[in-house]
Design a protein around this motif. Structure first.
Motif, short mmCIF file in Angstrom:
data_model
loop_
_atom_site.label_atom_id
_atom_site.label_comp_id
_atom_site.label_asym_id
_atom_site.label_seq_id
_atom_site.Cartn_x
_atom_site.Cartn_y
_atom_site.Cartn_z
N PRO A 194 43.50 36.65 57.73
CA PRO A 194 43.52 36.25 56.31
C PRO A 194 42.35 36.84 55.53
O PRO A 194 41.29 37.12 56.08
CB PRO A 194 43.44 34.72 56.38
N ALA A 195 42.59 37.04 54.26
CA ALA A 195 41.55 37.60 53.39
C ALA A 195 40.37 36.64 53.30
O ALA A 195 40.54 35.42 53.32
CB ALA A 195 42.11 37.86 52.00
N LEU A 229 37.89 45.08 49.96
CA LEU A 229 37.66 45.77 51.22
C LEU A 229 38.70 45.36 52.26
O LEU A 229 39.16 46.18 53.05
CB LEU A 229 36.25 45.46 51.74
N TRP A 230 39.06 44.09 52.26
CA TRP A 230 40.10 43.62 53.17
C TRP A 230 41.43 44.31 52.87
O TRP A 230 42.13 44.78 53.76
CB TRP A 230 40.23 42.11 53.03
N ARG A 277 35.35 36.52 39.38
CA ARG A 277 36.03 37.19 40.49
C ARG A 277 37.35 37.75 39.99
O ARG A 277 37.94 37.25 39.02
CB ARG A 277 36.27 36.24 41.67
N ALA A 278 37.83 38.78 40.67
CA ALA A 278 39.06 39.45 40.27
C ALA A 278 40.27 38.62 40.66
O ALA A 278 40.30 38.03 41.75
CB ALA A 278 39.15 40.82 40.91
N PRO A 279 41.31 38.58 39.82
CA PRO A 279 42.56 37.92 40.21
C PRO A 279 43.19 38.68 41.38
O PRO A 279 43.24 39.91 41.39
CB PRO A 279 43.43 38.02 38.96
N ALA A 280 43.68 37.93 42.37
CA ALA A 280 44.22 38.56 43.57
C ALA A 280 45.39 39.47 43.24
O ALA A 280 45.56 40.54 43.83
CB ALA A 280 44.63 37.49 44.58
N HIS A 322 47.31 32.91 46.77
CA HIS A 322 47.92 33.11 48.07
C HIS A 322 48.44 34.52 48.25
O HIS A 322 48.69 34.95 49.38
CB HIS A 322 49.07 32.13 48.26
N ASP A 323 48.62 35.29 47.18
CA ASP A 323 49.11 36.66 47.33
C ASP A 323 48.09 37.55 48.00
O ASP A 323 48.44 38.61 48.52
CB ASP A 323 49.47 37.24 45.96
N ALA A 324 46.81 37.17 47.97
CA ALA A 324 45.79 38.03 48.57
C ALA A 324 45.91 38.08 50.08
O ALA A 324 45.35 38.96 50.71
CB ALA A 324 44.39 37.53 48.19
N ASP A 325 46.61 37.12 50.69
CA ASP A 325 46.76 37.13 52.13
C ASP A 325 47.89 38.02 52.60
O ASP A 325 48.21 38.06 53.77
CB ASP A 325 47.03 35.70 52.64
#
Length: 696
Positions: A208-209, A300-301, A268-271, A688-691
């Protein structure tokens, strides 16, 4: 169980009448009666060829469950061949292949190669009827060809089948000489490939991110960022069809300011926008530092799953330096790519210059010349007296460019041995005129000896430059500027610059002093050399734009404003480029006044498009309303270029619109409620989209 070598024969034996009728319409070179009279392989694959039953005879029932459908019924003509080749075999009535399908993708009744053994007489590995590249009995091939393989195991034959099916029989002769033979081979090969398919090995789920605990963007600011990213590749602010800039703002050019302000506010940036941000940073290197700072660890992830974003992994080393893991740092330095090592060295130098120097020294002798040059340039970060022994050793490097870079770095250290050697040479070349009483006399070097070359003096001058003047300028540029106050009677830099120079050496000497002031970051000498902005560039020494970069921001803006007031905008573009954003109020007013004067004078408006572009990004947004009257379209005047008034009005309309947009953009980023948190629900709707990695 029938042998694997009889797949085509079994398909022929079980085909149905509708499939036969459809196939009769494919090949116009044979009649239906002739085709019905061809030899047919029986279902057992024994090579016999019984006569075709008459039309009145009862027809065989359609394929029962567990029996593969006839591959011939799948082909309705040459245009359907690709579907067959890709395994989309249809049943006798145009539907999907009947019968259950095994886990490997092969219909039941077809031997699965994964479950065969060498002892099996029908095994693909050892049986006499195998098809994976082995011999085929008579009657197994299309039209009963003797010794013909149904399909080979190589990809070349499959490629020939695909090419023939795509091009058509009229343009390329199909394998076997006819469409029928092509379809026979395609059907058999499709079944064989399905039967031999192996299940895919599932990959591990990505980790996970990492969490980003910074404050989320306000809703309005998030929408604004999405619009800026969408417009960066082209939009209302781009040039029109005739090459003219349109009246709409160029949103893509406002992205650097937006990112800088967002980072200053700690957002922070929106995912959901991370992919677009990384794409923008990939296209523009000037965005990378601010983008990676804004995107944070999630960028980076995410970059690990898309090779297009590998720059983030290289540049991200600066933010992800393992502070307490020296083993990880050493491993990355020894095994990493050049870009990763470069980023690592810069990051270590920023944190601990001595540790960075030790890291570079550990592999210096084994590095390539071009890599040594880049690594040496990274020592500018945190350069100090402790670096002098290493740089002195680099003066004997095999590469000329490495030696020159080492000498340049040593020259910025006023107490270094190289600076002392250069100062000694400069004293022998420049002195006060003892005869005339005032002024400076110059005696340039007559040769460039080996010691001078070791200290970084280039022996060969550039085209159009004399050798002695070239050697003198390099020596003076590498000499600490404090030497001249001592050498020239204790005078201040302003008075030294005002002294006359004999024998036409003034321009060379002053240009060398300008280079020394920029290299050593000496604002006092830069201020003395720029002087009052009363002379155009061509008449002054050095590069005023570089000299201004040494001065404080406010002083740069004031000097540029006076220069524009004296000379207009014709030579001001490079000077405006080194002034801070937003421009100071005096500079902004000077630029607008000069633009208005140029319009009133009937000048060509497109000559100032570059200055207009800078003004859109650098003027204070509060000037928008003051400039609004200039956006009106003036009447045509005698002697004015056709359409110039409309173009000027359009340019000012664009300027006003961009300033208003910048004002709204900054207000959105600075908008907070009473609790000190950004306006909105405080949650990232796309958290949750970042994962889920893009394209993983």
């Amino acid at each position: 169980m029938p042998p694997a070598g009889g797949l085509a024969a079994r398909a022929e034996a079980t085909r149905s009448v509708p499939g036969e009728a459809l196939r009769d319409t494919v090949d116009g070179t044979e009649t239906a009666g002739a085709r019905r009279g061809t030899r047919m392989t029986n279902a057992a694959g024994n090579g016999t060829a019984p006569a075709r039953e008459p039309e009145s005879a009862p027809r065989e029932p359609e394929s029962a469950p567990g029996t593969p459908s006839a591959p011939y019924g799948a082909a309705n003509g040459p245009e359907d061949a690709p579907a067959v080749l890709h395994g989309a075999a249809k049943g006798p009535h145009g539907g999907a292949a009947t019968g259950p399908v095994s886990a490997s993708g092969a219909p039941h009744g077809i031997p699965d190669e994964r479950h065969r053994t060498v002892d099996d007489p029908h095994s693909a590995a050892g049986g006499p009827h195998h098809t994976a590249g082995g011999p085929v009995r008579q009657g197994d091939g299309p039209d009963g060809a003797v010794g013909r393989r149904i399909s080979g195991s190589s990809g070349e034959e499959w490629g020939e089948l695909v090419a023939a099916a795509l091009l058509g029989a009229e343009r390329r002769r199909p394998p076997g000489g006819s469409v029928r033979a092509l379809l026979d081979k395609a059907a058999a090969e499709t079944v064989r490939r399905r039967a031999g398919a192996r299940p895919a090995i599932p990959g591990r789920r990505p980790v996970p991110a990492p969490e980003d605990t910074r404050t989320p963007l306000p809703t309005a600011a998030e929408r604004r960022l999405a619009a800026l990213l969408a417009d960066r590749a082209g939009g209302a602010g781009q040039t029109g069809s005739a090459g003219r800039r349109t009246a709409g703002p160029d949103l893509g050019e406002l992205l650097p300011q937006w990112l800088a302000e967002a980072n200053a506010q700690g957002y922070r940036a929106p995912a959901a926008l991370l992919p677009a941000l990384l794409d923008a940073a990939r296209a523009r290197t000037d965005l990378r530092a601010e983008t990676l700072a804004f995107a944070g660890p999630r960028a980076l992830w995410l970059a690990r799953y898309n090779p297009d974003w590998k720059f983030a992994l290289r540049d991200g080393v600066r933010q992800q330096l393992p502070d307490e893991e020296p083993e990880a740092v050493d491993k990355l330095w020894q095994e990493g790519l050049f870009a990763e090592r470069m980023a690592l060295l810069s990051a270590v130098r920023r944190r601990d210059p001595a540790a960075g120097l030790r890291l570079l020294a550990s592999t210096w002798r084994t590095e390539r010349a071009e890599d040594r040059l880049m690594f040496l340039d990274a020592l500018r970060q945190g350069l100090g007296p402790a670096d002098e022994p290493f740089l002195e050793g680099a003066l004997s490097d095999r590469s000329r460019t490495v030696r020159a870079t080492a000498a340049e770095l040593l020259a910025t250290l006023p107490d270094s041995a190289l600076a002392a050697r250069m100062a000694e040479r400069a004293r022998s070349c420049v002195a006060l005129d003892r005869v005339g009483g005032t002024g400076i006399v110059v005696e340039a070097p007559h040769e460039c000896d080996a010691d001078m070359q070791r200290d970084g003096v280039m022996a060969k001058p550039p085209t159009g430059r004399g050798g002695r003047a070239w050697w003198l300028s390099q020596i003076v540029e590498a000499t600490p500027l404090g030497v001249w106050e001592e050498r020239l009677g204790g005078l201040s830099p302003e008075r030294i610059v005002a002294l006359p120079v004999a024998d036409g050496w003034r321009d060379d000497l002053h240009a060398a002093w300008c280079g020394a002031a920029v290299r050593q970051g000496n604002a006092e000498w830069a201020r003395a050399l720029t002087g009052e902005p009363t002379e155009p560039f061509a008449q002054g020494p050095g590069d005023p734009a570089k000299l201004l970069s040494v001065l404080p921001q406010e002083e740069r803006g004031a000097w540029a404003a006076r220069f524009i007031a004296a000379h207009g905008l014709s030579e001001a573009f490079r000077i405006l480029g080194v002034c801070g954003v937003p421009w100071p109020v005096p500079l902004g007013r000077a630029v607008v006044d000069a633009l208005e004067i140029a319009r009133e004078a009937g000048s060509y408006p497109w000559s100032f498009s570059g200055v207009m572009g800078l003004a859109e990004r650098c003027l204070d947004p509060s000037d928008a309303e003051r400039l609004a009257p200039l956006a009106a379209v003036p009447g045509e005047r005698e002697g004015e270029s056709p359409g110039a008034g409309a173009y000027w009005a359009e340019s000012f309309q664009r300027l006003v619109a961009t300033l208003r947009l910048r004002s709204a953009m900054l207000a959105e980023l600075r908008e907070h409620d009473g609790s000190g948190h950004p306006e909105g629900d405080g949650t990232d709707r796309a958290e949750h989209d970042a994962d889920r990695p893009r394209g993983a």
